[in-house]
Motif scaffolding. Structure first.
Motif, PDB file in Angstrom:
ATOM      1  N   GLN A   6       0.815  -1.212   0.000  1.00 43.38           N
ATOM      2  CA  GLN A   6       0.000   0.000   0.000  1.00 43.38           C
ATOM      3  C   GLN A   6       0.855   1.271   0.000  1.00 43.38           C
ATOM      4  OE1 GLN A   6      -3.005  -0.356   3.052  1.00 43.38           O
ATOM      5  NE2 GLN A   6      -4.049  -1.944   1.897  1.00 43.38           N
ATOM      6  N   PRO A   7       1.615   1.472  -1.080  1.00 38.27           N
ATOM      7  CA  PRO A   7       2.441   2.680  -1.167  1.00 38.27           C
ATOM      8  C   PRO A   7       1.569   3.917  -1.310  1.00 38.27           C
ATOM      9  CG  PRO A   7       2.380   1.573  -3.277  1.00 38.27           C
ATOM     10  CD  PRO A   7       1.676   0.669  -2.295  1.00 38.27           C
ATOM     11  N   ASP A   8       2.089   5.056  -0.886  1.00 39.41           N
ATOM     12  CA  ASP A   8       1.370   6.317  -1.057  1.00 39.41           C
ATOM     13  C   ASP A   8       1.496   6.833  -2.482  1.00 39.41           C
ATOM     14  OD1 ASP A   8       0.515   6.463   1.601  1.00 39.41           O
ATOM     15  OD2 ASP A   8       2.372   7.414   2.237  1.00 39.41           O
ATOM     16  N   LEU A   9       2.608   6.488  -3.150  1.00 38.93           N
ATOM     17  CA  LEU A   9       2.885   7.001  -4.484  1.00 38.93           C
ATOM     18  C   LEU A   9       3.361   5.881  -5.386  1.00 38.93           C
ATOM     19  CD1 LEU A   9       3.298   9.466  -6.392  1.00 38.93           C
ATOM     20  CD2 LEU A   9       5.610   9.648  -5.445  1.00 38.93           C
ATOM     21  N   VAL A  34      -0.630   8.543  -8.283  1.00 38.42           N
ATOM     22  CA  VAL A  34       0.086   8.027  -9.446  1.00 38.42           C
ATOM     23  C   VAL A  34       0.795   9.146 -10.199  1.00 38.42           C
ATOM     24  CG1 VAL A  34      -0.173   6.846 -11.668  1.00 38.42           C
ATOM     25  CG2 VAL A  34      -1.561   6.133  -9.713  1.00 38.42           C
ATOM     26  N   ILE A  35       2.041   8.867 -10.563  1.00 38.40           N
ATOM     27  CA  ILE A  35       2.773   9.673 -11.530  1.00 38.40           C
ATOM     28  C   ILE A  35       3.080   8.731 -12.684  1.00 38.40           C
ATOM     29  CG2 ILE A  35       4.910  10.924 -12.043  1.00 38.40           C
ATOM     30  CD1 ILE A  35       5.028  11.714  -9.065  1.00 38.40           C
ATOM     31  N   PHE A  36       2.553   9.042 -13.865  1.00 37.24           N
ATOM     32  CA  PHE A  36       2.834   8.210 -15.029  1.00 37.24           C
ATOM     33  C   PHE A  36       4.202   8.560 -15.595  1.00 37.24           C
ATOM     34  CE2 PHE A  36      -1.792   7.644 -15.032  1.00 37.24           C
ATOM     35  CZ  PHE A  36      -1.858   6.272 -15.219  1.00 37.24           C
ATOM     36  N   VAL A  37       4.982   7.546 -15.932  1.00 36.76           N
ATOM     37  CA  VAL A  37       6.301   7.694 -16.535  1.00 36.76           C
ATOM     38  C   VAL A  37       6.289   6.828 -17.786  1.00 36.76           C
ATOM     39  CG1 VAL A  37       8.782   7.476 -16.205  1.00 36.76           C
ATOM     40  CG2 VAL A  37       7.311   7.930 -14.224  1.00 36.76           C
ATOM     41  N   THR A  38       6.357   7.479 -18.959  1.00 42.70           N
ATOM     42  CA  THR A  38       6.184   6.724 -20.196  1.00 42.70           C
ATOM     43  C   THR A  38       6.880   7.394 -21.370  1.00 42.70           C
ATOM     44  OG1 THR A  38       4.528   5.712 -21.634  1.00 42.70           O
ATOM     45  CG2 THR A  38       3.991   7.858 -20.698  1.00 42.70           C
ATOM     46  N   ALA A  39       7.072   6.644 -22.413  1.00 41.90           N
ATOM     47  CA  ALA A  39       7.665   7.184 -23.637  1.00 41.90           C
ATOM     48  C   ALA A  39       6.589   7.686 -24.596  1.00 41.90           C
ATOM     49  CB  ALA A  39       8.508   6.106 -24.316  1.00 41.90           C
ATOM     50  N   HIS A  40       5.332   7.558 -24.224  1.00 41.35           N
ATOM     51  CA  HIS A  40       4.219   7.887 -25.119  1.00 41.35           C
ATOM     52  C   HIS A  40       3.465   9.114 -24.615  1.00 41.35           C
ATOM     53  CE1 HIS A  40       4.923   3.969 -26.924  1.00 41.35           C
ATOM     54  NE2 HIS A  40       4.987   3.503 -25.687  1.00 41.35           N
ATOM     55  N   ASP A  41       3.468  10.184 -25.403  1.00 38.61           N
ATOM     56  CA  ASP A  41       2.785  11.399 -24.969  1.00 38.61           C
ATOM     57  C   ASP A  41       1.300  11.412 -25.320  1.00 38.61           C
ATOM     58  OD1 ASP A  41       2.915  11.763 -27.687  1.00 38.61           O
ATOM     59  OD2 ASP A  41       3.896  13.729 -27.597  1.00 38.61           O
ATOM     60  N   ASP A  42       0.813  10.407 -26.053  1.00 38.34           N
ATOM     61  CA  ASP A  42      -0.583  10.410 -26.483  1.00 38.34           C
ATOM     62  C   ASP A  42      -1.574  10.023 -25.383  1.00 38.34           C
ATOM     63  OD1 ASP A  42       0.795   8.005 -26.796  1.00 38.34           O
ATOM     64  OD2 ASP A  42      -0.562   7.245 -28.325  1.00 38.34           O
ATOM     65  N   PHE A  43      -1.107   9.671 -24.184  1.00 42.45           N
ATOM     66  CA  PHE A  43      -2.007   9.322 -23.080  1.00 42.45           C
ATOM     67  C   PHE A  43      -2.018  10.390 -21.986  1.00 42.45           C
ATOM     68  CE2 PHE A  43      -0.979   5.139 -24.857  1.00 42.45           C
ATOM     69  CZ  PHE A  43      -2.261   4.643 -25.048  1.00 42.45           C
ATOM     70  N   ALA A  44      -1.400  11.531 -22.240  1.00 43.74           N
ATOM     71  CA  ALA A  44      -1.291  12.567 -21.209  1.00 43.74           C
ATOM     72  C   ALA A  44      -2.656  13.043 -20.725  1.00 43.74           C
ATOM     73  CB  ALA A  44      -0.462  13.742 -21.721  1.00 43.74           C
ATOM     74  N   VAL A  45      -3.548  13.360 -21.646  1.00 45.29           N
ATOM     75  CA  VAL A  45      -4.873  13.849 -21.258  1.00 45.29           C
ATOM     76  C   VAL A  45      -5.614  12.790 -20.453  1.00 45.29           C
ATOM     77  CG1 VAL A  45      -7.131  14.578 -22.132  1.00 45.29           C
ATOM     78  CG2 VAL A  45      -5.048  15.463 -23.176  1.00 45.29           C
TER      79      VAL A  45
END
Length: 189
Positions: A6-9, A34-45
């Protein structure tokens, strides 16, 4: 591991070998920030539609990661366990706050969450959800229903001596005999 620790982040990629990061969130009973870390910018929204704290594009610089971590540190209160449900409905993803749920309805391996104006399903059994809920303000009506007492609009006595709870969203839930007795004892009726 997320359920156990059960992490906070959570730093989460969008594309993973066994599905998407959104799919993973939809399977969790406990959903951290959640902080998303990805190579794909098309899921930002889409990531911000599910209340992600930030969206980092790979390769991530130390300075950019520090900014994202600062966003997390500025949160006023740590996330409480089970304070929200992550919902994945087709291509749409969103959170429902626990305090907005008026009633939980068992549907086999799924549970339907009913709020004032919507009903959505999560892939978790009612038993799984019930064991993680605080005792108050939730009450188990019977094997198939669990409701939030803060949303009771009225109580009606049924012919067999059991109670029927009418909620603010106009849904009605019948309590079993045993739970009618337990409800009357708990709330001194």
């Amino acid at each position: 591991m997320i359920e156990q620790l059960q992490p906070d982040l959570l730093l989460l990629d969008i594309n993973m070998p066994s599905g998407s990061g959104f799919d993973l969130l939809a399977q969790l009973s406990y959903v951290p920030h959640v902080i998303f870390v990805t190579a794909h910018d098309d899921f930002a929204v889409k990531s911000f539609e599910v209340n992600a704290l930030d969206y980092l594009l790979k390769p991530v610089t130390q300075a950019r990661l520090a900014i994202a971590i600062e966003k997390y540190k500025k949160l006023q209160t740590p996330l409480e366990v089970d304070s929200r449900f992550f919902i994945k409905d087709g291509q749409r993803c969103f959170f429902i706050a626990l305090e907005d749920v008026q009633v939980f309805e068992a549907m086999g391996n799924y549970t339907r969450l009913h709020t004032q104006d919507r009903a959505v399903s999560v892939y978790r059994t009612l038993a799984n959800i019930a064991e993680r809920l605080p005792e108050e303000p939730f009450f188990r009506a019977n094997r198939s229903w669990l409701f939030n007492i803060h949303y009771i609009a009225s109580l009606e006595q049924e012919s067999g001596g059991t109670l029927e709870v009418i909620l603010e969203n106009k849904m009605s839930v019948s309590l079993s005999r045993a739970q009618t007795t337990a409800f009357k004892q708990r709330y001194k009726l």
